[in-house]
Design a protein around this motif. Structure first.
Motif, PDB file in Angstrom:
ATOM      1  N   TYR A 291       0.698  -1.110   0.093  1.00 13.81           N
ATOM      2  CA  TYR A 291      -0.119   0.005  -0.008  1.00 13.81           C
ATOM      3  C   TYR A 291       0.925   1.146  -0.013  1.00 13.81           C
ATOM      4  O   TYR A 291       0.481   2.327  -0.585  1.00 13.81           O
ATOM      5  N   VAL A 292       1.961   1.230   0.705  1.00 14.65           N
ATOM      6  CA  VAL A 292       2.818   2.370   0.729  1.00 14.65           C
ATOM      7  C   VAL A 292       3.553   2.710  -0.662  1.00 14.65           C
ATOM      8  O   VAL A 292       3.227   3.846  -1.101  1.00 14.65           O
ATOM      9  N   SER A 293       3.838   1.813  -1.396  1.00 12.20           N
ATOM     10  CA  SER A 293       4.388   1.895  -2.758  1.00 12.20           C
ATOM     11  C   SER A 293       3.212   2.196  -3.645  1.00 12.20           C
ATOM     12  O   SER A 293       3.210   3.150  -4.578  1.00 12.20           O
ATOM     13  N   ALA A 294       1.993   1.596  -3.628  1.00 14.91           N
ATOM     14  CA  ALA A 294       0.867   2.066  -4.597  1.00 14.91           C
ATOM     15  C   ALA A 294       0.396   3.379  -4.301  1.00 14.91           C
ATOM     16  O   ALA A 294       0.267   3.967  -5.165  1.00 14.91           O
ATOM     17  N   LEU A 295       0.329   3.816  -3.129  1.00 16.02           N
ATOM     18  CA  LEU A 295       0.062   5.152  -2.674  1.00 16.02           C
ATOM     19  C   LEU A 295       0.951   6.269  -3.335  1.00 16.02           C
ATOM     20  O   LEU A 295       0.707   7.382  -3.986  1.00 16.02           O
ATOM     21  N   ASN A 296       2.263   6.002  -2.842  1.00 18.37           N
ATOM     22  CA  ASN A 296       3.216   6.816  -3.504  1.00 18.37           C
ATOM     23  C   ASN A 296       3.310   6.842  -4.990  1.00 18.37           C
ATOM     24  O   ASN A 296       3.365   8.110  -5.606  1.00 18.37           O
ATOM     25  N   HIS A 297       3.009   5.807  -5.402  1.00 18.96           N
ATOM     26  CA  HIS A 297       3.159   5.932  -7.107  1.00 18.96           C
ATOM     27  C   HIS A 297       1.745   6.637  -7.819  1.00 18.96           C
ATOM     28  O   HIS A 297       1.866   7.217  -8.583  1.00 18.96           O
TER      29      HIS A 297
ATOM     30  N   THR B 236      -0.921  -1.250  -9.026  1.00 16.13           N
ATOM     31  CA  THR B 236      -1.781  -1.816  -8.265  1.00 16.13           C
ATOM     32  C   THR B 236      -1.127  -2.520  -6.971  1.00 16.13           C
ATOM     33  O   THR B 236       0.208  -2.822  -7.160  1.00 16.13           O
ATOM     34  N   ILE B 237      -1.858  -2.828  -6.077  1.00 15.14           N
ATOM     35  CA  ILE B 237      -1.416  -3.565  -4.950  1.00 15.14           C
ATOM     36  C   ILE B 237      -0.718  -4.791  -5.382  1.00 15.14           C
ATOM     37  O   ILE B 237       0.330  -5.252  -5.186  1.00 15.14           O
ATOM     38  N   GLU B 238      -1.498  -5.429  -6.458  1.00 11.49           N
ATOM     39  CA  GLU B 238      -0.997  -6.775  -6.923  1.00 11.49           C
ATOM     40  C   GLU B 238       0.503  -6.471  -7.755  1.00 11.49           C
ATOM     41  O   GLU B 238       1.221  -7.411  -7.569  1.00 11.49           O
ATOM     42  N   ASP B 239       0.338  -5.381  -8.596  1.00 10.50           N
ATOM     43  CA  ASP B 239       1.553  -5.101  -9.253  1.00 10.50           C
ATOM     44  C   ASP B 239       2.869  -5.310  -8.228  1.00 10.50           C
ATOM     45  O   ASP B 239       3.759  -5.757  -8.623  1.00 10.50           O
ATOM     46  N   VAL B 240       2.590  -4.462  -7.115  1.00  7.16           N
ATOM     47  CA  VAL B 240       3.583  -4.280  -6.070  1.00  7.16           C
ATOM     48  C   VAL B 240       4.177  -5.578  -5.502  1.00  7.16           C
ATOM     49  O   VAL B 240       5.214  -5.949  -5.771  1.00  7.16           O
TER      50      VAL B 240
ATOM     51  N   LEU C  27       9.416  -2.800  -6.092  1.00  3.02           N
ATOM     52  CA  LEU C  27       8.655  -1.452  -5.935  1.00  3.02           C
ATOM     53  C   LEU C  27       8.444  -1.053  -4.659  1.00  3.02           C
ATOM     54  O   LEU C  27       7.894  -0.019  -4.128  1.00  3.02           O
ATOM     55  N   ASP C  28       9.184  -1.669  -3.422  1.00  6.19           N
ATOM     56  CA  ASP C  28       9.425  -1.226  -2.306  1.00  6.19           C
ATOM     57  C   ASP C  28      10.312  -0.203  -1.942  1.00  6.19           C
ATOM     58  O   ASP C  28      10.683   0.228  -1.057  1.00  6.19           O
ATOM     59  N   CYS C  29      11.370  -0.078  -3.190  1.00  6.75           N
ATOM     60  CA  CYS C  29      12.545   0.628  -2.917  1.00  6.75           C
ATOM     61  C   CYS C  29      12.333   1.851  -3.808  1.00  6.75           C
ATOM     62  O   CYS C  29      11.717   1.981  -4.916  1.00  6.75           O
ATOM     63  N   SER C  30      12.945   2.928  -3.438  1.00  3.72           N
ATOM     64  CA  SER C  30      13.122   4.128  -4.087  1.00  3.72           C
ATOM     65  C   SER C  30      14.276   3.866  -5.124  1.00  3.72           C
ATOM     66  O   SER C  30      15.095   3.067  -4.851  1.00  3.72           O
ATOM     67  N   ARG C  31      14.147   4.963  -6.067  1.00  2.25           N
ATOM     68  CA  ARG C  31      14.976   4.664  -7.337  1.00  2.25           C
ATOM     69  C   ARG C  31      15.981   5.904  -7.283  1.00  2.25           C
ATOM     70  O   ARG C  31      15.665   7.182  -7.438  1.00  2.25           O
ATOM     71  N   SER C  32      17.260   5.606  -7.324  1.00  2.00           N
ATOM     72  CA  SER C  32      18.297   6.514  -7.626  1.00  2.00           C
ATOM     73  C   SER C  32      18.089   7.262  -9.255  1.00  2.00           C
ATOM     74  O   SER C  32      17.863   6.277 -10.019  1.00  2.00           O
ATOM     75  N   CYS C  33      18.117   8.515  -9.233  1.00  2.00           N
ATOM     76  CA  CYS C  33      17.994   8.861 -10.912  1.00  2.00           C
ATOM     77  C   CYS C  33      18.538  10.254 -10.872  1.00  2.00           C
ATOM     78  O   CYS C  33      19.163  10.929  -9.618  1.00  2.00           O
TER      79      CYS C  33
END
Lengths: 368, 368
Positions: free
Chosen positions: A153-159, A175-179, A192-198
């Motif tokens: 949910y954390v990842s899906a919300l931020n995305h 979606t939650i399932e995608d994560v 998808l739990d991780c932030s991405r260096s960019c």
């Protein structure tokens, strides 16, 4: 003590497209000149560069590129927490009366080697941030019965929030399932739990109370500052607590004379999904063990109070720019300029930034 | 504005012996704890690291090694001018009331790649500092009829002073003939005209007026500060003038309410022999074209007013430590602790530091 305002801000598009560090710094600086009324190169007393890049003398370099000849110019580095350290330094130059206008500009390249702390025997072979991320996750699961779905949910919300942020590196919906079906990197963390260096850059123009109104009709004031370094190595007694964040938060709340329930909008450092839960708890925005529930409700009700621009997971994490992008977002929110991301009636905003398993943290409180 | 004192200082032995950057930083910090009465780890509000090293997170690392858990901790870089930038930042934290005690610690390794500015098309193929050193020398010779012997006096004087400095990297005596017969590196510069990159570290403990007397019976006050960045690249109209130094000096004299003739002792940035002449002229310690005569007289009369510890040419140049070693020497001089190097009745001291062909400079005035 002279009051200090955010009088201008800019964040460039976060991406994975290669760009020289000088160009990244210059792009955010150029936008400040385009966005801020009456600003002139000769007004700027100090240029502070926030970066983990190994190139030297970047503050004089970006000054020359932008036609600024400041008194003070240097780079500031404290890993992920660099941008917020540079803001506190800029604050001190102004509040001491040594400067009236300070430009803080931060940038990073995705492949910069300075993103991993290579000192620290306590981390052993596990120097990559994902290892402390997974240890935090295991501990949070054990103590608070946090599930993989809670983390998703954390990842899906931020995305989801990042989709309304025109400068986020990723605007895909997950979606939650995608994560939950994304690639497993450790026992407890998926990609998808991780932030991405960019690649990315961001700039903030600070001004004293004396001159702020020249540059903006809607100054946003920095009213609370808290900072704490507990260690550099990963030596912690309680893996479910970010001590430096709770200490910095107490300082910031006390200086700003607010309680956590007064916060309308917050940018927090979700390096990994579990970090968002821990930070919400350690800032006392919610009670211990209640953050997963809060995030789930935010997702379901489309509440953008936390990480409206999509956090680090949604919008990307160019280290030296991150703290400044957080401040830019809060300044934008408090002045009603966040369009689709706007949190209604946002009057008090918070920024929480941290480095290296929260061995150091900065908390700022801003008010319109 | 709260007054700010130097309450402690230390400089480790400069050498060409390899030592990890963390050890160098820790050695100078440890000496501060040994030299300063009543100092306790918990008193320290901020730890600022001055270095050009590419290692990250060094301020939290040295804090952990020394048992300090500061609020503020980060690295500051502006090439050779890093240490003095870090001092001015520490000054602002204290004078704004955000901190009472700030530890500033700087270090460098001899072979650190960050010693050469690799950005700057205006320098073409001639990126190594020796090329701007030689251009300055040619211009000074042309304008002021400066001779190779004049330059040799600068080196011989600094090497003579360094013999009484127990932490200088080189304690050999060099005659004028030795300098003039040393290896020619360019048309105008010999190896003994150049400062030597080396290993070394230095630390300065800053304290507010409120608490300074707890740590020292003889606080030395920072009363004048001037800083200026004119560019990053080597784009100059007049190669006989260091514009950033003269601008920084005017600011510092005005803030300290002094004139240059009141200066009793000065540490200046003699990266190359010609720099010492140019700086003495641009600080208005002597008139334009008169510095060579002043240096020759100092050599003959054993006058230690300028660079009593031997300057960069005599004592070595570990970039991030240099500005702090200069401040340590002036603090030592103003408190009568410089033994054989002591300038009698020294009451007002000056520090001049600069980076990259004096594209940026810092000038500080200190008083007992």
């Amino acid at each position: 003590m002279m009051r200090v305002a955010v009088a201008g801000y800019s964040t460039t598009k976060f991406s994975l497209d290669h760009s020289p560090i000088e160009n990244l710094l210059f792009s955010a600086t150029k936008q400040i000149f385009q966005n801020t009324k009456n600003i002139s190169q000769k007004d700027i007393d100090a240029v502070l560069v926030s970066t983990n890049d190994t190139k030297r003398y970047l503050a004089p370099i970006v000054s020359e590129l932008a036609g600024i000849t400041p008194k003070i110019s240097h780079s500031i580095e404290s890993m992920c927490n660099s941008g917020t350290n540079a803001i506190v330094s800029g604050f001190s130059y102004i509040s001491s009366g040594m400067a009236d206008v300070v430009l803080v500009v931060g940038a990073e390249q995705a492949e910069n080697p300075g993103q991993v702390l290579d000192w620290d025997a306590s981390r052993g072979e596990f120097q990559h941030p994902i290892f402390w991320g997974t240890m935090f996750t295991k501990a949070h699961k054990r103590k608070h019965r946090t599930t993989d779905e809670d983390l998703a949910y954390v990842s899906a919300l931020n995305h989801k929030n990042a989709q309304d942020n025109p400068v986020s590196y990723n605007s895909k919906k997950y979606t939650i399932e995608d994560v939950m079906n994304s690639k497993k990197l450790t026992d407890d963390l998926r990609v998808l739990d991780c932030s991405r260096s960019c690649y990315g850059s961001s700039a903030v123009l600070l001004a004293s109370e004396k001159v702020a109104k020249k540059y903006t009709d809607t100054p946003v004031w920095i009213e609370g500052i808290g900072q704490k370094t507990t260690s550099a190595s990963f030596t912690k007694n309680d893996l479910t607590r970010l001590d430096s964040t709770s200490d910095a938060a107490s300082q910031a709340y006390s200086m700003a004379k607010i309680t956590p329930d007064q916060i309308d909008v917050a940018e927090i450092h979700d390096a990994f999904s579990v970090c968002e839960l821990m930070i919400l708890e350690d800032l006392e925005i919610t009670q211990k063990g209640q953050a997963a529930k809060m995030v789930r409700e935010s997702y379901q009700t489309n509440n953008k109070k936390i990480n409206p621009r999509g956090g680090l997971i949604g919008s990307g994490h160019p280290l030296g720019a991150t703290g400044l992008a957080q401040i830019s977002e809060i300044a934008s929110q408090l002045t009603g300029n966040s369009s689709k991301r706007q949190v209604e009636n946002a009057r008090i905003g918070l920024i929480q930034n941290m480095s290296a398993a929260a061995t150091s943290s900065t908390v700022l409180v801003m008010r319109q």
